[in-house]
Design an enzyme around this catalytic site. Structure first.
Site, mmCIF file in Angstrom:
data_model
loop_
_atom_site.group_PDB
_atom_site.id
_atom_site.type_symbol
_atom_site.label_atom_id
_atom_site.label_comp_id
_atom_site.label_asym_id
_atom_site.label_seq_id
_atom_site.Cartn_x
_atom_site.Cartn_y
_atom_site.Cartn_z
ATOM 1 N N VAL A 18 -71.292 7.849 -66.031
ATOM 2 C CA VAL A 18 -70.397 7.779 -67.180
ATOM 3 C C VAL A 18 -69.607 6.485 -67.039
ATOM 4 O O VAL A 18 -69.551 5.891 -65.964
ATOM 5 C CB VAL A 18 -69.447 9.000 -67.287
ATOM 6 C CG1 VAL A 18 -70.218 10.260 -67.663
ATOM 7 C CG2 VAL A 18 -68.658 9.204 -66.000
ATOM 8 N N SER A 19 -69.009 6.047 -68.128
ATOM 9 C CA SER A 19 -68.374 4.727 -68.136
ATOM 10 C C SER A 19 -66.972 4.689 -67.552
ATOM 11 O O SER A 19 -66.532 3.656 -67.074
ATOM 12 C CB SER A 19 -68.329 4.188 -69.565
ATOM 13 O OG SER A 19 -69.643 4.028 -70.045
ATOM 14 N N THR A 20 -66.247 5.818 -67.593
ATOM 15 C CA THR A 20 -64.868 5.817 -67.109
ATOM 16 C C THR A 20 -64.603 7.014 -66.214
ATOM 17 O O THR A 20 -65.308 8.022 -66.278
ATOM 18 C CB THR A 20 -63.852 5.858 -68.283
ATOM 19 O OG1 THR A 20 -63.976 7.123 -68.946
ATOM 20 C CG2 THR A 20 -64.090 4.723 -69.268
#
Length: 189
Positions: free
Chosen positions: A8-10
């Site tokens: 996931v990005s964050t």
């Protein structure tokens, strides 16, 4: 060996959906996860996975854009694993999930076509996201929204006055609402 990869990005985003999906094929302890942007493949756990995977291993990934958001990087990574003899199984690319003996060239040809299309889509999604972000920031600035760290000069000046009047730095910083590090960084300036 069978591995999985989720990204996931964050830090705020959850990996649960991807891990649940991967658990159909991979034991949880063999799933490598990162919480970092897909703009680069330089991710700690992804690099660990690349190091340990050997010829004949399989790596399951929930979706192609979890591997990367860059068309060039996706092609590079696919070629890397192909040369290493590691099989990538991208769950939103059903043709990578097919296991055939003797007709691998057909599947490889189909996968190359699908890979070209899906990697282009993944890259375009990233570019669109960046454009929306830029437009949002520009719009907010026009409305007077400030970005970056807040100006703490006035607060530090208040702490300095309190310290000069006998207060301890820690107490003064707490009362004014800034950290000691902020105070010392500003004073040392």
């Amino acid at each position: 060996m069978i591995y999985g990869y989720a990204r996931v990005s964050t830090r705020e985003q959850k990996l649960d959906r991807q891990i649940d999906s991967l658990n159909k094929y991979v034991k949880t302890e063999n799933i490598f996860c990162d919480k970092v942007s897909g703009k680069s493949t330089d991710r700690i756990n992804y690099q660990k996975l690349k190091e340990i995977a050997v010829a004949g291993d399989e790596i399951y990934i929930h979706a192609l854009d979890r591997l990367s958001r860059s068309k060039r990087d996706i092609a590079t990574e696919f070629n890397y694993f192909k040369e290493k003899g590691v099989i990538l199984r991208i769950m939103n690319m059903p043709t990578t999930m097919i296991k055939l003996d003797g007709q691998e060239w057909v599947i490889e040809m189909i996968n190359n076509i699908i890979l070209e299309v899906l990697s282009s889509v993944a890259e375009q999604e990233r570019l669109t996201m960046l454009e929306r972000q830029r437009e949002g920031i520009e719009s907010a600035r026009k409305r007077g929204v400030k970005f970056g760290r807040p100006d703490v000069k006035d607060k530090v000046d208040e702490v300095i006055k309190m310290v000069n009047n006998g207060s301890k730095v820690t107490e003064a910083c707490q009362k004014i609402g800034i950290g000691k590090r902020t105070y010392y960084n500003y004073v040392r300036g």
